[in-house]
Every structure is written in structure tokens, then in C-alpha cells.
Design an enzyme around this catalytic site. Structure first.
Site, mmCIF file in Angstrom:
data_model
loop_
_atom_site.group_PDB
_atom_site.id
_atom_site.type_symbol
_atom_site.label_atom_id
_atom_site.label_comp_id
_atom_site.label_asym_id
_atom_site.label_seq_id
_atom_site.Cartn_x
_atom_site.Cartn_y
_atom_site.Cartn_z
ATOM 1 C CE LYS A 1 12.344 21.224 -34.571
ATOM 2 N NZ LYS A 1 11.139 21.104 -35.406
ATOM 3 C CG ASN A 2 10.982 17.328 -35.034
ATOM 4 O OD1 ASN A 2 10.619 18.454 -34.679
ATOM 5 N ND2 ASN A 2 11.588 17.102 -36.180
ATOM 6 N NE ARG B 1 4.048 22.949 -42.121
ATOM 7 C CZ ARG B 1 3.054 23.485 -42.809
ATOM 8 N NH1 ARG B 1 2.980 24.780 -42.945
ATOM 9 N NH2 ARG B 1 2.130 22.734 -43.351
ATOM 10 C CB CYS C 1 6.316 25.368 -44.946
ATOM 11 S SG CYS C 1 7.908 24.871 -44.286
ATOM 12 N NE ARG D 1 6.400 20.710 -43.463
ATOM 13 C CZ ARG D 1 7.097 20.985 -42.363
ATOM 14 N NH1 ARG D 1 7.759 22.125 -42.265
ATOM 15 N NH2 ARG D 1 7.110 20.137 -41.352
ATOM 16 C CG ASP E 1 14.251 17.063 -40.506
ATOM 17 O OD1 ASP E 1 13.593 16.748 -39.511
ATOM 18 O OD2 ASP E 1 13.741 17.549 -41.533
ATOM 19 C CB ILE F 1 10.841 14.130 -47.567
ATOM 20 C CG1 ILE F 1 11.565 12.803 -47.301
ATOM 21 C CG2 ILE F 1 9.718 14.375 -46.563
ATOM 22 C CD1 ILE F 1 10.707 11.559 -47.339
ATOM 23 N NE ARG G 1 10.521 27.007 -36.086
ATOM 24 C CZ ARG G 1 9.653 26.572 -36.982
ATOM 25 N NH1 ARG G 1 9.640 27.082 -38.192
ATOM 26 N NH2 ARG G 1 8.795 25.629 -36.680
HETATM 27 C C1 EPZ Z 1 7.936 16.103 -39.544
HETATM 28 O O1 EPZ Z 1 7.192 17.057 -40.276
HETATM 29 C C2 EPZ Z 1 9.061 16.873 -38.863
HETATM 30 N N1 EPZ Z 1 8.485 17.866 -37.959
HETATM 31 C C3 EPZ Z 1 9.919 17.545 -39.930
HETATM 32 O O2 EPZ Z 1 10.990 18.183 -39.259
HETATM 33 C C4 EPZ Z 1 10.479 16.469 -40.856
HETATM 34 O O3 EPZ Z 1 11.232 17.085 -41.884
HETATM 35 C C5 EPZ Z 1 9.320 15.674 -41.464
HETATM 36 O O4 EPZ Z 1 8.506 15.115 -40.422
HETATM 37 C C6 EPZ Z 1 9.801 14.531 -42.351
HETATM 38 O O5 EPZ Z 1 10.598 13.665 -41.611
HETATM 39 C C7 EPZ Z 1 8.028 17.466 -36.756
HETATM 40 O O6 EPZ Z 1 8.058 16.299 -36.412
HETATM 41 C C8 EPZ Z 1 7.477 18.534 -35.858
HETATM 42 P P1 EPZ Z 1 5.416 14.711 -42.903
HETATM 43 P P2 EPZ Z 1 5.757 16.649 -40.902
HETATM 44 O O7 EPZ Z 1 3.972 14.862 -42.615
HETATM 45 O O8 EPZ Z 1 5.088 15.666 -40.045
HETATM 46 C C9 EPZ Z 1 3.424 15.142 -47.148
HETATM 47 C C10 EPZ Z 1 12.445 19.949 -38.736
HETATM 48 O O9 EPZ Z 1 13.320 20.503 -39.406
HETATM 49 N N2 EPZ Z 1 2.138 15.226 -46.436
HETATM 50 O O10 EPZ Z 1 6.098 13.466 -42.479
HETATM 51 O O11 EPZ Z 1 5.047 17.923 -41.215
HETATM 52 C C11 EPZ Z 1 4.329 16.336 -46.877
HETATM 53 O O12 EPZ Z 1 4.010 17.408 -47.741
HETATM 54 C C12 EPZ Z 1 11.116 19.610 -39.379
HETATM 55 O O13 EPZ Z 1 12.556 19.598 -37.545
HETATM 56 C C13 EPZ Z 1 0.961 15.337 -47.174
HETATM 57 O O14 EPZ Z 1 0.990 15.382 -48.394
HETATM 58 O O15 EPZ Z 1 6.185 15.954 -42.262
HETATM 59 C C14 EPZ Z 1 5.705 15.757 -47.140
HETATM 60 O O16 EPZ Z 1 5.953 15.791 -48.531
HETATM 61 C C15 EPZ Z 1 11.044 20.113 -40.814
HETATM 62 N N3 EPZ Z 1 -0.225 15.401 -46.507
HETATM 63 C C16 EPZ Z 1 5.575 14.296 -46.692
HETATM 64 O O17 EPZ Z 1 4.171 14.035 -46.638
HETATM 65 C C17 EPZ Z 1 -0.289 15.355 -45.136
HETATM 66 O O18 EPZ Z 1 -1.406 15.410 -44.580
HETATM 67 C C18 EPZ Z 1 6.164 14.005 -45.323
HETATM 68 O O19 EPZ Z 1 5.661 14.993 -44.460
HETATM 69 C C19 EPZ Z 1 0.916 15.258 -44.400
HETATM 70 C C20 EPZ Z 1 2.115 15.192 -45.072
#
Ligand code: EPZ
Length: 419
Positions: free
Chosen positions: A22-23, A92, A116, A121, A304, A326, A396
Site C-alpha cells: 500500500k505504502n 492523509r 489521526c 501527524r 507499523d 514514532i 484500508r
Molecule cells: C508513513 O506515514 C506511512 N504511511 C505510515 O504508515 C507509517 O506509520 C509512517 O510513515 C512511519 O513509518 C504512508 O507511507 C502512506 P512520517 P507518514 O511522516 O509519512 C512526524 C500505515 O499504517 N512528522 O514518516 O505520515 C510525524 O508526526 C501508515 O500504513 C512531523 O512532525 O509518517 C511522526 O511523528 C500509518 N512533521 C514522524 O514524523 C511532518 O511534516 C514520522 O512520520 C511529517 C512528519
């Protein structure tokens, strides 16, 4: 709404094939916006989120055609630059259209993703990077309004290695003028898969999979045919399913290299995991050992897989400590597991699991995608029936999960939730 009922206590055995990730599919389908022609994506999983991203692309005027697990995206037909709230609020990852729209059309109006269950996030790092590249960005009425005549290459440092932040900016940089360097970039296999796709479309990208990615923008990008990589989180989920049911399962079509941290921890828990030419052969051992886990950006243990691994630790022979680094609220499944008899104490971002308490079936509620997977796993291991409500979460991110589990000997069925 629907619920899934799981009859516990049945040993899983046999073979299961892993679907496309998916990702990886979400950003790669969206990258089709960047090309002035029709790209073809194969091994695309049939998931709710994939249907959402296709609706999002159609809303932009992009022609999307599906035939089984093949999806065609024609970037030449793009007309609109708005990703509306009603679509973004359901997924998202829709924010991933921001960079490509800015790069291709010079403007974008994308609804800010709301809250979320697992954490705030924010997307501040996405926006900060695009501003560095010359975009004018305004936030009002819940929308991101962005303009840029032509994005310019920049050196961007991520305070946190963000997966979709890295992907958004990589796509923006692929059509920007000059060179962009992303520092402290995410290293996930899905980021590498996107980089490989953009490179085949004509961008010049080095360093994908390392903390520093360098992208030289092209004047135009060409359409491409891509096979989506297998889903490493689905793979890990089925590994745990085999382990918690005392099973013997061959997981085919997966890439063991993409989940080395998970394999390491599952082995540490006493489960036999063999890398087979066809994939992964997982055989439950005699008993489960308690193992501490800390979630980290790739190549560390993936967040995840945290909820799923916690179920395995509920059945282990002692105390285990699970730290979630995370997301700030990714222990929602704990309350539901406690209803099934699990003994788990949470303090801040740490959960202490006292294993060895037998799990019993109970009515529970799914709250997010991976939490719902953990409740199905707990139901497989529990004595009696477990009824999991709000299963739209599971749809999803897991393709035909009931069918795949039933083929391994599980007994579970979907039914309507009583009003
Ligand atoms: C991706 O989400 C995945 N989704 C998530 O999978 C996964 O849990 C996550 O990466 C971490 O590996 C997709 O790829 C579609 P991040 P993403 O930006 O990109 C903070 C699933 O179950 N952050 O890597 O949204 C954030 O709050 C989903 O398949 C900021 O602060 O995650 C988090 O604490 C859930 N500011 C950390 O970084 C930003 O602008 C990592 O988030 C962006 C992120």
C-alpha cells in the site's frame, strides 16, 4: 458498519501470497501526475486507500483505468489542482499530491489532513521543504494554497526522517530547476521504490535508501511501467499470525530484505524463520520468549508492526518492554487487548507487557489500520469468539485478509454490526 468475527484456537498452516505494498503504491500512483502520458502500474493491491487515491486522481481530471491489479494513470489529462477535504480526510497520504501538482501545474490547493488516531501527524516538514524550493504557501480555511512558477532546487534538512515528506519533496524536485538535496531523508523501501520509478521517468536521483538523497530535476518526465514491491507490513503480520497460532506458514512473494528488523525480533522470540527461495517459512517454536522492542525509522523496527508484535508478546513467557518512538498515541490497541485478558501497563511511549496470560475472545473495536490487524491476530490466538467492530480500518491496508487467513485454516467471517 461491518464487523469480523474470529473463532480462536485454530493452528494456521499452508501458503499465503503477499500483495503489493500500500505504502509504495500510493506515492507511485500519484507520481503518474508528473508524466505527460499514460503510466502503467502492476501488482497494485485492491484496498480502500488505493480506491481513495484513484478517486483523488480522477478528481484532478486524470484518466485512471484499472484492470485487475493493473492501474493506468494518464498524467496528460490533468485539469484540476485541488484535493478536496472529503477525500483527504479519509486518507492523509492524499497530501502526496501537493509536490507533484506544484511541479507539474505550478499551483495546488490541498486540504490539510486533519487529526489521526495515532498522533497529530503534522505536515510542516513537507511545507517547509516546498517553501525552500520557492513555493508560496498559504494556509486558510483548512486548505494549503501553494503557488510556484517553477520550483527551484534547494538543500532541505528534515528535522525528523518523514516518509511521505521525503516522497513529496522527491516528486517536487524531479521537475524542479536544478538540484535538490534531502538530508536526514527517510530510508524506507517504499521511498526507494518511488525513487527508482522517478529515475525511470527521467529524473536523476542518487542516494535513495540513505539519509541523503540528491535529485536533479528534469524539464519533463515520461510515463513508465512499474511493478509495485510486496508489502513488508502484510508480510510481518502473517509472520505473527503463524507464530501466535503455533502454525507453520510459507509466505510467498515477499522481500525478506525489507523486514530484517522484524525477522530478527521474531526469531529472538523463539520462532523459526527460514528464508526460502519462495519467500519466508515461519514455524512456531515450543513457547514464546519475551523480547523488548523499540520502533525506529527504517531500517529499525517499523512502527507499523508494533501492535502486531505486542500480541506475540502477550503470549510470551515473561515481561517485555515495547517503546513507540514514532507516533505519540499508538497504543490505542492496548485497551482492547486488555479486554481479551492481556496484562499491559502503559506509561508515556512505553508499554510493559506481562506475557503468559491466556487471551479470551471478546467484543473489541478497531481504531486504526494496524490496531485492527493486531485484534485479528489476538482473536486467532484467543479461546472463544472475538468480534472486531469498525473493520473498515482493516480494509484500508490488507487485501482479502479473511480469504487469506481462511485458506490457512483460520475460521473467521464478516457480518453486519448490530445497530
Ligand atoms: C508513513 O506515514 C506511512 N504511511 C505510515 O504508515 C507509517 O506509520 C509512517 O510513515 C512511519 O513509518 C504512508 O507511507 C502512506 P512520517 P507518514 O511522516 O509519512 C512526524 C500505515 O499504517 N512528522 O514518516 O505520515 C510525524 O508526526 C501508515 O500504513 C512531523 O512532525 O509518517 C511522526 O511523528 C500509518 N512533521 C514522524 O514524523 C511532518 O511534516 C514520522 O512520520 C511529517 C512528519
Amino acid at each position: 458498519m461491518e464487523k469480523i468475527v474470529v473463532e480462536g484456537g485454530r493452528r494456521l498452516e499452508g501458503t499465503v501470497a503477499i500483495s503489493g505494498a500500500k505504502n509504495a503504491a500510493l506515492p507511485i500512483l500519484i507520481s503518474g501526475i508528473l508524466a505527460d502520458g499514460c503510466s502503467v502500474y502492476r501488482n497494485v493491491p485492491d484496498l480502500r486507500d488505493i480506491r481513495t487515491v484513484m478517486a483523488l486522481l480522477k478528481n484532478l481530471g486524470v484518466h485512471v483505468h484499472t484492470n485487475g491489479d493493473v492501474v493506468e494513470v494518464d498524467g496528460a489529462s490533468i485539469k484540476n489542482h485541488e484535493a478536496p477535504y472529503n477525500l483527504v480526510k479519509t486518507m492523509r497520504a492524499s497530501v502526496l499530491v501537493l509536490g507533484p501538482l506544484l511541479a507539474r501545474l505550478g499551483k495546488a490547493r490541498v486540504s490539510l489532513p486533519g487529526g489521526c488516531a495515532i498522533g497529530a501527524r503534522p505536515v510542516n516538514l513537507h511545507l517547509k521543504g516546498l517553501k525552500h524550493m520557492g513555493a508560496d504557501i498559504r494556509l486558510e480555511h483548512g486548505y494549503i494554497d501553494a503557488q510556484a512558477d517553477r520550483l527551484k532546487g534547494a538543500c532541505i534538512y528534515f528535522d525528523i526522517p518523514t516518509v511521505t515528506g521525503t516522497e513529496n519533496l522527491m516528486m517536487a524536485a524531479a521537475l524542479a530547476e536544478g538540484t535538490t538535496t534531502l538530508k536526514n531523508a527517510a530510508r524506507e523501501p517504499e521511498v526507494v521504490a518511488l525513487a527508482e520509478t522517478l529515475t525511470r521517468m527521467g529524473a536523476r536521483i542518487t542516494g535513495a535508501g540513505t539519509p541523503e538523497i540528491v535529485i536533479s530535476g528534469a524539464k519533463a518526465l515520461t510515463p513508465v511501467t512499474v511493478d509495485i514491491i510486496p508489502d513488508r507490513i502484510e508480510t510481518g503480520t502473517f509472520m505473527i499470525a503463524a507464530a501466535v497460532t503455533g502454525g507453520d506458514v510459507l509466505i510467498t512473494g515477499c522481500k525478506p530484505k525489507h523486514l530484517e528488523a522484524v525477522i530478527h525480533k521474531v526469531r529472538q522470540a523463539g520462532v523459526k524463520v527460514e528464508i526460502d527461495p519462495k519467500g519466508l517459512h515461519v514455524v512456531a517454536g515450543n513457547g514464546i520468549s519475551s523480547v523488548d522492542v523499540k520502533t525506529l525509522p527504517y531500517p529499525g523496527f517499523p512502527t507499523d508492526m508494533q501492535a502486531q508484535f505486542m500480541v506475540l508478546m502477550c503470549l510470551a513467557d515473561g515481561l517485555s518492554v515495547i517503546s513507540e518512538t514514532i507516533f505519540e498515541n499508538r497504543f490505542i490497541h492496548v485497551c482492547e487487548l486488555r479486554r481479551m485478558g492481556a496484562e499491559i501497563k502503559v506509561s508515556g511511549n512505553t508499554a510493559v507487557v506481562q506475557g503468559g496470560r491466556p487471551l479470551t475472545g471478546a467484543p473489541v473495536m478497531a481504531t486504526d489500520l494496524r490496531a485492527s490487524a493486531s485484534l485479528i491476530l489476538a482473536g486467532l490466538a484467543a479461546r472463544g469468539l472475538t468480534e472486531i467492530s469498525r473493520v473498515y480500518h482493516i480494509d484500508r491496508g490488507y487485501e482479502a485478509i479473511e480469504k487469506k487467513l481462511a485458506a490457512l485454516g483460520a475460521r473467521l467471517w464478516r457480518t453486519r454490526e448490530s445497530p
